[in-house]
Design an enzyme around this catalytic site. Structure first.
Site, PDB file in Angstrom:
ATOM      1  N   ASP A 191      -4.475  -4.570  -5.603  1.00 46.12           N
ATOM      2  CA  ASP A 191      -3.858  -3.820  -4.508  1.00 46.12           C
ATOM      3  C   ASP A 191      -4.893  -3.117  -3.638  1.00 46.12           C
ATOM      4  O   ASP A 191      -5.976  -2.752  -4.110  1.00 46.12           O
ATOM      5  CB  ASP A 191      -2.886  -2.778  -5.054  1.00 46.12           C
ATOM      6  N   HIS A 193      -4.465  -0.158  -2.464  1.00 48.75           N
ATOM      7  CA  HIS A 193      -4.470   1.243  -2.889  1.00 48.75           C
ATOM      8  C   HIS A 193      -4.307   1.276  -4.407  1.00 48.75           C
ATOM      9  O   HIS A 193      -3.244   1.008  -4.943  1.00 48.75           O
ATOM     10  CB  HIS A 193      -3.346   2.021  -2.226  1.00 48.75           C
ATOM     11  N   GLU A 322      -9.262   9.045   5.857  1.00 50.87           N
ATOM     12  CA  GLU A 322      -9.075   9.987   4.745  1.00 50.87           C
ATOM     13  C   GLU A 322     -10.138   9.738   3.669  1.00 50.87           C
ATOM     14  O   GLU A 322      -9.851   9.661   2.481  1.00 50.87           O
ATOM     15  CB  GLU A 322      -7.678   9.843   4.146  1.00 50.87           C
ATOM     16  N   CYS A 419       3.090  11.991   0.759  1.00 48.32           N
ATOM     17  CA  CYS A 419       2.563  11.762  -0.587  1.00 48.32           C
ATOM     18  C   CYS A 419       2.178  13.068  -1.284  1.00 48.32           C
ATOM     19  O   CYS A 419       2.305  13.184  -2.507  1.00 48.32           O
ATOM     20  CB  CYS A 419       1.369  10.816  -0.535  1.00 48.32           C
TER      21      CYS A 419
END
Length: 657
Positions: A191, A193, A322, A419
């Site tokens: 993935d 993330h 980020e 989140c």
């Protein structure tokens, strides 16, 4: 189940074995239980007036056939609901709540109806692109969402003994295992993330099914291998992307996919992704006995903590992505420092402590917890920071200079990408897991948080009652109630901020020297009797803190810290234009408890000067500046408490002379 070659590793401390009763933390525990989780349930159901809609619950209802409509929200919207459910599970494990359990069970029933026959469960792809499963792992968070759902399933089973959600995630994990792997016909991918890696370890721990551990290991070890999976995937999509429309390449470093994990030496890319990956790496290394993977964890830990971490325990300095930037690049006013990144750092620190009880991990865990994580939520439990700056001027935020667009001067009710709020909830709801670990006959106290804990040792169970007024006072008292023979070692962390400590056992002083100190812990090995009392006194002076000379944003500046708490100046106490204030190096620093301020805090006051341009008459630039110097009394408050009194300036690092 124990695998051959597995490293010694502390077992998880069950939350129903730890009862937090602490003047500082009990407020937050009650807040999470009584306010945060109920409020977030309303937000996830789109019932908070004025807040950004979530769509998370409704997406599952539509997928389950319980409602009509279209998918709403970002591609990873499922993860917010999974984290909320995990937080609810931790609350139920510590304190059964029939009303909350009924809500959770109703949601789980909806999830069961939404799950496809083959085990797949992701509302974005079920509702919006059913023919495109696993075609954009780089961007679309399918395995990330699966990981959060698996974590919730494990937590709910541990809390309630119910298999309703566990069976859902087992079916999903089995399906994922049938799709991914090195075997012919399977996807050799991972993935964009990271999250599934640490979740699969938890599923292995609760089921004993080794396939889940091996799948986690596969996802980790496949990362960064050539040919790069994300580049091959982009070719198969003919350059089509989820966010940007079209691209001719993938930023592999952003996803920590530029090198195999054992070859990565510098923290790069999206901060949360990296820290979740490292958490999974530490787990897999311990459970498989992989020393090279553990060495990679330690190398990246050192880079993060020694060169890329803020004094508040914040990480990820760049708003672009980020992300981590480069060594010593730690600006205060444009910092990102996502709340989730500090939570990820705490996860990673806890896993390293379970392998190697070394105070350097606990010190960072404490720093991030008491500063960035607590700062991420207002005292009302209904407003949150996504970004955690160390310097704020409201005039710059939301104005023409868009480099500050990500900085908020007041906490928000909710976010389109939400989140952080449920992440705070699940961490604080599970705080009891982070206080102690046990290895063999040694009980390690990592955090000084009042309450009772029943802990198993190789010599029998022991009940510890911890009493403290931490973080305002450095006195910590333990009462010991062993079962059985009572022979074990009690190891108490000596924090890195503490210049001097004293220890007494049943009123008799113990000298802190030699073999008593090991890896930053005071080790007391003895035959314990019921009612034995250990008293630890940690000196807690106000300390001037300085940055490495290569941190250019802090040159000539000083920050204040007392105990685990970093302090800041706020406009509410010190007026506007905080940059005018200068703290003399020899100014005396006075700490005082103020019971009526911000729920009761210790403030720090000192005499300083304010240098202003009130007599300036030279235009924008002048060869003969006329500056006025005025005396000023400064009041510093703990950083975590800022922005609870309206909008205003804030500053952690202050000019010094």
């Amino acid at each position: 189940m124990k695998l051959a070659g597995q490293m010694p590793r502390s077992e998880r401390v069950a939350l129903n074995r730890v009862n937090i009763r602490d003047d500082f933390w009990s407020y937050y525990i009650r807040l999470v239980k009584d306010v945060v989780v109920p409020y977030q349930w309303e937000a996830l159901n789109d019932r908070v007036e004025g807040a950004e809609p979530s769509g998370a619950v409704r997406n599952f209802q539509i997928a389950a056939g319980q409602a009509q409509g279209e998918y709403y929200g970002l591609v990873f919207q499922d993860s917010d609901l999974a984290k909320w459910l995990e937080a609810a599970a931790y609350i139920l494990e510590a304190d059964p709540n029939p009303e909350l359990a009924a809500i959770a069970d109703g949601l789980i029933d909806t999830m069961a109806l939404a799950q496809r026959e083959d085990g797949y469960l992701n509302t974005y792809y079920i509702l919006k692109e059913p023919d495109k499963r696993w075609t954009n792992l780089t961007e679309c968070h399918e395995l990330y969402c699966a990981g959060h759902l698996i974590e919730a399933g494990v937590a709910y089973y541990r809390a309630t003994g119910k298999r309703n959600l566990l069976d859902i995630v087992i079916k999903f994990a089995d399906y994922i295992d049938s799709v991914f792997g090195a075997e012919p016909g399977k996807l050799p991918g991972y993935d964009g993330h990271q999250e599934i890696e640490l979740a699969l370890v938890k599923l292995y721990e609760v089921t004993g099914e080794e396939r889940y551990l091996r799948l986690s290991q596969f996802f980790l070890e496949q990362r960064g291998q050539k040919p790069f999976f994300f580049e091959e995937e982009l070719k198969r999509r003919r350059g089509q992307t989820h966010w940007a429309g079209h691209a001719d390449h993938v930023d592999l470093a952003y996803h920590q996919a530029h090198l195999p994990i054992r070859e990565q030496e510098t923290a790069v890319g999206h901060a949360v992704r990296l820290l979740y990956m490292l958490t999974g790496m530490a787990d897999v290394a311990a459970l498989t006995g992989d020393e090279s993977m553990l060495a990679a964890c330690r190398k990246l830990w050192d880079n993060i903590v020694d060169k890329q971490m803020y004094i508040t325990g914040g990480v990820g300095s760049m708003p672009q992505g980020e992300a981590f930037s480069f060594d010593y690049d730690l600006p205060n006013d444009t910092v990102y420092s996502e709340t989730c990144a500090s939570i990820g750092l705490i996860f990673f620190a806890q896993r390293m402590l379970r392998i190697s009880p070394d105070s350097r991990y606990a010190n960072v865990m404490e720093r991030a917890l008491y500063n960035t994580v607590v700062a991420g939520m207002a005292r009302d439990g209904k407003h949150f920071f996504y970004v955690n700056p160390l310097e704020v001027d409201p005039k710059a935020c939301g104005g023409a200079n868009h480099k500050f667009d990500h900085i908020k001067t007041v906490r928000q009710e909710w976010f389109g990408c939400a989140c952080c709020p449920p992440n705070i909830a699940r961490l604080l709801a599970s705080l009891g897991e982070y206080i102690y670990t046990v290895q063999g006959d040694t009980v390690y106290a990592h955090l000084y948080i009042g309450g009772e804990a029943e802990l198993p040792t190789s010599g029998g169970k022991v009940k510890l009652t911890q009493t403290t007024d931490y973080p305002w006072d450095g006195k910590v008292r333990f009462e010991v109630q062993p079962e059985g023979e009572g022979r074990f070692t009690l190891a108490l962390r000596l924090p890195d901020w503490c210049p001097e400590a004293s220890l007494h056992v049943n009123g008799v002083e113990v000298k802190l020297e030699g073999a008593v100190l090991q890896d930053g812990y005071i080790r007391l090995a003895r035959q314990w009797c019921a009612g034995d009392v250990v008293e630890l006194k940690l000196a807690m002076p106000v300390t001037r803190m300085y940055s490495h000379p290569l941190v250019r944003g802090n040159a000539g500046k000083v920050a204040l810290q007392r105990g685990p708490l970093v302090y800041c100046l706020e406009q509410a106490d010190n007026g506007a234009n905080l940059y005018e204030l200068v703290l003399p190096r020899k100014a005396e620093l006075h700490a005082a408890y103020e019971a009526d301020l911000l729920g009761g805090i210790v403030t720090v006051q000192t005499e300083a000067v304010r240098i202003t341009g009130s007599d300036w008459d030279g235009g924008l630039y002048s060869a003969s500046p006329r500056l006025a110097e005025q005396p000023a009394t400064l009041k510093f408050i703990p950083y975590y408490a800022w922005a609870n009194r309206g909008e205003g300036e804030m500053m952690v690092w202050v000019r010094e002379r």
